[in-house]
Write a protein that holds these residues in place. Structure first.
Motif, PDB file in Angstrom:
ATOM      1  N   LYS A  19      45.499 -79.281  19.757  1.00 15.35           N
ATOM      2  CA  LYS A  19      45.528 -77.625  20.232  1.00 15.35           C
ATOM      3  C   LYS A  19      46.463 -76.646  20.167  1.00 15.35           C
ATOM      4  O   LYS A  19      47.187 -75.470  19.667  1.00 15.35           O
ATOM      5  N   CYS A  21      49.592 -78.197  20.165  1.00 17.46           N
ATOM      6  CA  CYS A  21      50.578 -78.214  18.945  1.00 17.46           C
ATOM      7  C   CYS A  21      49.929 -77.342  18.009  1.00 17.46           C
ATOM      8  O   CYS A  21      51.567 -77.212  17.607  1.00 17.46           O
ATOM      9  N   GLU A  22      49.251 -77.616  17.721  1.00 19.96           N
ATOM     10  CA  GLU A  22      48.481 -77.030  16.111  1.00 19.96           C
ATOM     11  C   GLU A  22      48.655 -75.536  16.609  1.00 19.96           C
ATOM     12  O   GLU A  22      49.238 -74.679  15.572  1.00 19.96           O
ATOM     13  N   GLU A  23      48.547 -75.048  16.901  1.00 19.61           N
ATOM     14  CA  GLU A  23      48.445 -73.404  17.458  1.00 19.61           C
ATOM     15  C   GLU A  23      49.388 -73.267  17.971  1.00 19.61           C
ATOM     16  O   GLU A  23      49.749 -71.362  17.813  1.00 19.61           O
ATOM     17  N   PRO A  28      51.518 -79.833  13.332  1.00 14.43           N
ATOM     18  CA  PRO A  28      49.936 -80.820  12.869  1.00 14.43           C
ATOM     19  C   PRO A  28      50.325 -81.997  13.439  1.00 14.43           C
ATOM     20  O   PRO A  28      51.296 -82.935  13.653  1.00 14.43           O
ATOM     21  N   LEU A 234      52.449 -73.830   9.776  1.00 16.62           N
ATOM     22  CA  LEU A 234      51.631 -74.759  10.359  1.00 16.62           C
ATOM     23  C   LEU A 234      51.110 -74.960   9.350  1.00 16.62           C
ATOM     24  O   LEU A 234      51.227 -76.633   8.780  1.00 16.62           O
ATOM     25  N   ARG A 238      51.421 -79.446   7.700  1.00 15.63           N
ATOM     26  CA  ARG A 238      50.014 -79.883   7.266  1.00 15.63           C
ATOM     27  C   ARG A 238      50.227 -80.533   6.364  1.00 15.63           C
ATOM     28  O   ARG A 238      49.578 -81.552   6.059  1.00 15.63           O
TER      29      ARG A 238
END
Length: 329
Positions: A19, A21-23, A28, A234, A238
């Motif tokens: 979370k 890393c992604e947010e 991703p 992001l 992705r």
């Protein structure tokens, strides 16, 4: 804690790292478990998040381990339960390191330099005032007033800003420097802009076009634009990850592609998701033959039992997992 509770904690930490890393990093990751050969020494299970860099190589970006009771027994670590009985602890450990800085750089940056997601950029907005004519005192005063107000409002909105008022550099040199440093948003403002009640926005990534923005709308426009940029970074990462996962390849196809793959090649080969029978000896052979390792057994596809009724792409035996093979840093 019980064995089940310790495993839940280890899995929860992996999800927390993913979370983050992604947010926050707009990076991703694939969530999975390591093969027994790649597992942390002494652990019963190692959960991992694997990111893909722009050259198609993987980067292990965080791990979380269920240690069972081996470390508790080795170091005589016990706890007292509700009945007053001493028990060996069920252990976990987790960690993410400074390699995430490298991952951040390699995920987003381009030929012009560093690209930073707005949430982690030390400077989110750099303001470059454009000086007018030397004798235009009225214009200079109006520019200073507008600049001071803009800076105050941006800071009040919680944005991290920097004013580049160095008088020994031309504006073009400043633009180049801040682009190279990855600042997400540059705002240019000069006497002509102030006279029109405007400033000029230029984002580090996205549109190459500059955009005039009303000064009274600049703060909200900056907040909205930076949030949009974070999401677009992001989404782009992705899409790159999804487009670089190769399905249905034979071992010979993977060996030929990865054996010749170099870190300097862009966009690179990518990662191979293949049916696999867990076998440490075969795993080592593949590592020697084409420099690829099992990055993980991805949780989602393995929980869905995507490997069922499939044959291992290497041995031809019944598959036990779907494995993600790749070159890695």
């Amino acid at each position: 804690a019980t064995s089940d509770e310790a495993q839940e904690d280890a899995l929860a930490m992996m999800n927390n790292y993913a979370k983050m890393c992604e947010e926050i990093l707009a990076m991703p990751v694939m969530r999975g478990v390591k093969s027994p050969s790649e597992r942390f020494a002494g652990a019963e299970e190692t959960y991992t998040i694997e990111a893909m860099m722009q050259n198609g190589w993987a980067l292990q970006s965080g791990t979380s381990h269920f240690l069972g009771q081996s470390f508790g027994k080795a170091f005589d670590v016990t706890y007292q339960d509700a009945n007053g009985k001493d028990n060996i602890v069920w252990g976990t450990s987790w960690g993410a390191s400074t390699r995430l800085l490298g991952g951040l750089i390699m995920t987003h940056s381009d030929d012009a330099g560093l690209v930073l997601p707005p949430k982690v950029a030390p400077v989110q907005v750099v303001i470059v005032p454009i000086m007018g004519k030397k004798n235009d005192e009225e214009g200079a005063a109006a520019l200073k007033e507008a600049l001071d107000e803009l800076c105050a409002n941006l800071k009040e909105a919680g944005l991290r800003i920097k004013v580049d008022d160095r008088d020994y550099l031309r504006p073009g040199a400043k633009y180049f420097e801040w682009e190279r440093k990855g600042v997400p948003l540059r705002i240019e403002i000069g006497p002509r802009d102030v006279s029109k009640g405007e400033c000029v926005f230029k984002y580090r990534v996205g549109s190459d076009q500059k955009k005039s923005v009303a000064l009274e709308e600049a703060v909200q426009a900056a907040k909205d634009g930076l949030e949009e940029m974070q999401g677009e970074m992001l989404d782009a990462a992705r899409a790159r990850l999804a487009g670089s996962i190769i399905l249905g390849a034979s071992y010979d196809e993977m060996k030929e592609a990865l054996g010749a793959d170099e870190a300097s090649a862009y966009p690179g080969v990518g990662m191979y998701l293949v049916p696999w029978k867990c076998n440490a000896e075969n795993e080592e052979k593949i590592k020697q033959e084409c420099k690829a390792t099992i990055r993980c057994y991805p949780l989602e596809v393995n929980e869905a039992k995507m490997f069922e009724d499939k044959k291992c792409f290497y041995s031809g035996e019944d598959a036990t997992h779907m494995a993600l093979f790749a070159r890695s840093f």
